[in-house]
Design a protein around this motif. Sequence first.
Motif, PDB file in Angstrom:
ATOM      1  N   ILE A  64      39.808  34.051  52.479  1.00 45.99           N
ATOM      2  CA  ILE A  64      39.348  34.952  51.553  1.00 45.99           C
ATOM      3  C   ILE A  64      39.702  36.562  51.767  1.00 45.99           C
ATOM      4  O   ILE A  64      40.142  37.210  50.723  1.00 45.99           O
ATOM      5  N   VAL A  65      39.719  36.761  52.816  1.00 41.52           N
ATOM      6  CA  VAL A  65      39.729  38.401  53.221  1.00 41.52           C
ATOM      7  C   VAL A  65      41.555  38.516  52.951  1.00 41.52           C
ATOM      8  O   VAL A  65      41.844  39.646  52.410  1.00 41.52           O
ATOM      9  N   ALA A  66      42.464  37.597  53.277  1.00 44.84           N
ATOM     10  CA  ALA A  66      43.692  37.609  53.265  1.00 44.84           C
ATOM     11  C   ALA A  66      43.826  38.074  51.469  1.00 44.84           C
ATOM     12  O   ALA A  66      44.672  38.929  51.012  1.00 44.84           O
ATOM     13  N   ALA A  67      43.201  37.099  50.841  1.00 46.59           N
ATOM     14  CA  ALA A  67      43.656  36.939  49.229  1.00 46.59           C
ATOM     15  C   ALA A  67      43.002  38.402  48.819  1.00 46.59           C
ATOM     16  O   ALA A  67      43.701  38.877  47.807  1.00 46.59           O
ATOM     17  N   VAL A  68      41.899  38.788  49.226  1.00 48.66           N
ATOM     18  CA  VAL A  68      41.250  39.919  48.455  1.00 48.66           C
ATOM     19  C   VAL A  68      42.262  41.212  48.927  1.00 48.66           C
ATOM     20  O   VAL A  68      42.569  42.163  48.000  1.00 48.66           O
ATOM     21  N   ALA A 127      42.867  36.211  39.377  1.00 51.26           N
ATOM     22  CA  ALA A 127      43.925  35.931  40.565  1.00 51.26           C
ATOM     23  C   ALA A 127      42.811  35.463  41.858  1.00 51.26           C
ATOM     24  O   ALA A 127      43.447  34.749  42.760  1.00 51.26           O
ATOM     25  N   VAL A 128      41.569  36.290  41.913  1.00 49.19           N
ATOM     26  CA  VAL A 128      40.959  35.826  43.209  1.00 49.19           C
ATOM     27  C   VAL A 128      39.455  35.238  43.044  1.00 49.19           C
ATOM     28  O   VAL A 128      39.256  34.187  43.715  1.00 49.19           O
ATOM     29  N   ALA A 129      38.768  36.042  42.341  1.00 51.22           N
ATOM     30  CA  ALA A 129      37.115  35.617  42.280  1.00 51.22           C
ATOM     31  C   ALA A 129      37.097  34.160  41.865  1.00 51.22           C
ATOM     32  O   ALA A 129      36.256  33.378  42.632  1.00 51.22           O
TER      33      ALA A 129
END
Lengths: 289, 289, 289, 289
Positions: free
Chosen positions: A21-25, A76-78
């Motif tokens: 998660i942190v990497a993607a955000v 892209a992320v959520a």
Amino acid sequence: MTTEPDTTARLLITCPDQPGIVAAVTTFLFQHGVNITELDQHSTDPEGGRFFLRLEFQTPHLDVPRAVLETAFREAVASRFTMDWRISYAADKPRMAVLVSKHDHALLELLWRWQRGELRVDIPVVISNHADLRESVERFGVRFEHVAIDAATHADAEARMRALLADRTDFIVLARYMRILSADFVAHYPHRIINIHHSFLPAFVGADPYQQAYTRGVKLIGATAHYVTSDLDQGPIIDQDTGRVSHRHEVPDLRRLGRDLERQVLARAVRWHVEDRVIVDGNKTIVFA
Amino acid sequence: MTTEPDTTARLLITCPDQPGIVAAVTTFLFQHGVNITELDQHSTDPEGGRFFLRLEFQTPHLDVPRAVLETAFREAVASRFTMDWRISYAADKPRMAVLVSKHDHALLELLWRWQRGELRVDIPVVISNHADLRESVERFGVRFEHVAIDAATHADAEARMRALLADRTDFIVLARYMRILSADFVAHYPHRIINIHHSFLPAFVGADPYQQAYTRGVKLIGATAHYVTSDLDQGPIIDQDTGRVSHRHEVPDLRRLGRDLERQVLARAVRWHVEDRVIVDGNKTIVFA
Amino acid sequence: MTTEPDTTARLLITCPDQPGIVAAVTTFLFQHGVNITELDQHSTDPEGGRFFLRLEFQTPHLDVPRAVLETAFREAVASRFTMDWRISYAADKPRMAVLVSKHDHALLELLWRWQRGELRVDIPVVISNHADLRESVERFGVRFEHVAIDAATHADAEARMRALLADRTDFIVLARYMRILSADFVAHYPHRIINIHHSFLPAFVGADPYQQAYTRGVKLIGATAHYVTSDLDQGPIIDQDTGRVSHRHEVPDLRRLGRDLERQVLARAVRWHVEDRVIVDGNKTIVFA
Amino acid sequence: MTTEPDTTARLLITCPDQPGIVAAVTTFLFQHGVNITELDQHSTDPEGGRFFLRLEFQTPHLDVPRAVLETAFREAVASRFTMDWRISYAADKPRMAVLVSKHDHALLELLWRWQRGELRVDIPVVISNHADLRESVERFGVRFEHVAIDAATHADAEARMRALLADRTDFIVLARYMRILSADFVAHYPHRIINIHHSFLPAFVGADPYQQAYTRGVKLIGATAHYVTSDLDQGPIIDQDTGRVSHRHEVPDLRRLGRDLERQVLARAVRWHVEDRVIVDGNKTIVFA
């Protein structure tokens, strides 16, 4: 942590925990020219738990308009991580209404901090079920409305308050407002009503906690700021503090000493709320202070 | 307030308030060559209230033997003001028994302070319903007795404990003793059993308060030292303290942080009790600390 | 934040601040099967400041051996951002030596917490310039060495201490060690010697701070844990706390009350050091507690 | 300890310690129909030390006028024990002048508490070396005087301030007054000028203590209320408190958090001074709080 500039934005995320998660955000934000200045995370359990993230970032080098950024983030992320999320911008001050009865200490503490720039909010209105504090409030250039309320007129009074608040209120502070709000009223502001209760909850719920504390003979008194739910004094706790007392303190002394605790605890809780540092998790809070 | 010499004595008085009490008491003591070094008083109400007095004095120039002094005081002062009173002498160390289960932190804190002379008591025995802490206790040169106890054997076990305590115990400390004492047992030691409860009472009475605190989402945990009465966790509070926690702390963290609070609060309460600084007033305490 | 399993690892980074650091680090770790459980960051200034990062992660799904991971990290990430970095593994317990003189309270507090599993360290040796505490230490199954020291033998004594510590010590705690270590000795353990000073630094540096506090008439006493540098009592502060005193407290009372503060503050500082929560930044510390 | 009635009087005594003082004083008062409601005493040493006594009593049944009582006390008791003594009457409110510069937080805290009856004083005048706070002060119905001051006009400005204060001031509060008063000015108000210093004295004397605290990297900031003497920041300390900070707090954060400490500490010290709870002993204070 100093007074933040108007270029500050904050991203808040709640989602099921899973790796990446942190990497993607952070990769997403980096690719859009954003500079992260604070990052806090919490997981109730890395295996199957809930994940909470608060990011503070600076927007001067943001490469797209807000709306584009948000749409891109969603896609892209959520959506990938099933996120409950929002971005807030420090330049958009939240609008804080205050409900109060006759005690002025909690109200004045907030107005004072607001006046000196410690609380970045707009204050559209202060509403009271008594007229006593009109002058104290108007002195700060803030609108004051008296809405009398009793058992017979309760529904009407709340309707009038709702009308005064509507469309100009992001959250409400009960600064020693001594009437119980209806479940219907509360439901319109989920986790957006902050109350200061004058005890160390869950001790001494209900009326006159200082008298209750005196009767029990406690050696510390307390104050609790919490979000209001339809269960009286049972909502998620944001902050608490205690102060030492002794057998020499009678009920008026407890009230006097307690006022100082109430002012401090409420001011801290409101500040954290305004800076998007509080995330509700069931009946508890995550406070990224 | 430094370590008191063996020549220190303490007079404690409870009586109906009326003018002239302090003058009568201090004049009497002065006439007998006593030098007062501390004097604390409290009145619940000068008109018809209860009056409490604690005097610390030095006895080297006392002009009569203890027994003569006490008889003279009874006749000259105490009977006139209908006093409930006693004199204790620092040279006569009180005898403190300790009851414990498996957690050693509260017990070791007391043994440690006792060993370095901070706690002026004799320790005739430590009794546990488990055998685990025998070595920890005997290491200090203190007698350890294991008295197993379960629902079926409760009465027998208490009888055995009573036999171990009898005639050699002035007061009892429950240093995280996890069994509930019978009302009959408690009645033999009125205001002479001190318990450490691992919450900020009256919040979280009963079992596993750290789990209760975690579930409620409080932002402070606490500890409470109180005299034991037949009402569980309802006796007169001697001292309390709290410590800050956050969403990052799970139940084992609360237990770890709570141990530090429990040790501090219990040690303080026991010290005050030993120095005759605590007077019980109904279900509250006067603490002349 | 509960007791961490042996599968926990921690990555600590200091580097010039610039955008993209967190994204690069977390993406790298994610790609190697690592699950991040804690992440704290701090920047002294987003524009040209220093950046600090502490990551706690779980290694069960790590896809490569430690050495391979570290080489890859150096090449892919660390060199790009000019990082000063290290990874530590909770399974490799740090080795903590303790230096002590005659006061046992700080030492015993550490041994106690170690014995009950609160402090995940090995203790190769306790060294004292007095023989008094041998039995107290050996009771815990810990090696005790007496190294007498005076002005004439100072260099020899330090050489002997160095020999006792060499190859078996990761950091040293001065648990009320009353001799001043030479600059040469200190230089061998940069930011790896923790001292507890019995005042609220920078007030009352040097000898007998409780006497100094008494003379000045302060209303709070304090304790400070800091890393030792060649400037006496001037090193980076890790933690501090204070406690209230009054005119009734004489020097021995300040010492007694101060012991409780010293124990708490030192235990907290050592715990943070052991969990790699402290990063030194010039003469200050970043504490990711 | 609740708000005292107008019938309250207080007797303060300092004298060489010797046996019989309390007996003599309380017997005298009893014989004149006085009811003692609080009694605090302190001795620096029962053998040859100084003795301090504070008595609070009720005057409704006083059998003689004030002046007669005081003459009788002088002759019957005070001269025998070489007492330095005075009686004050709660009905005679002390007159508190305030000196302030531009920061309003300490001043407003006092005005607020005064307005709600927590501080039983009259406020003849607030003097500032800037005009900024005129409106804030006059809003409370309090006189405001602007006395500009610089190096060249210092003596004239102080003369003007002296004229404004003369005959209408019992004590002065420096509520963040940023100019140094001359030794001559200070000498006119011995132990009657209270200053709030924004550090935990004796750490960080002099200018900009928050910057000093930031540079040193302390983990607690503090505030100190003390009587002003001709030695800057060296006078007798009345009260102090501290609050926790971290590496995340920059100088403006320390100032913001420090304001809350300053307000609390100053308000407490002023209250104690007004209630005659502070006795100066050399360069220390006895606080019978």
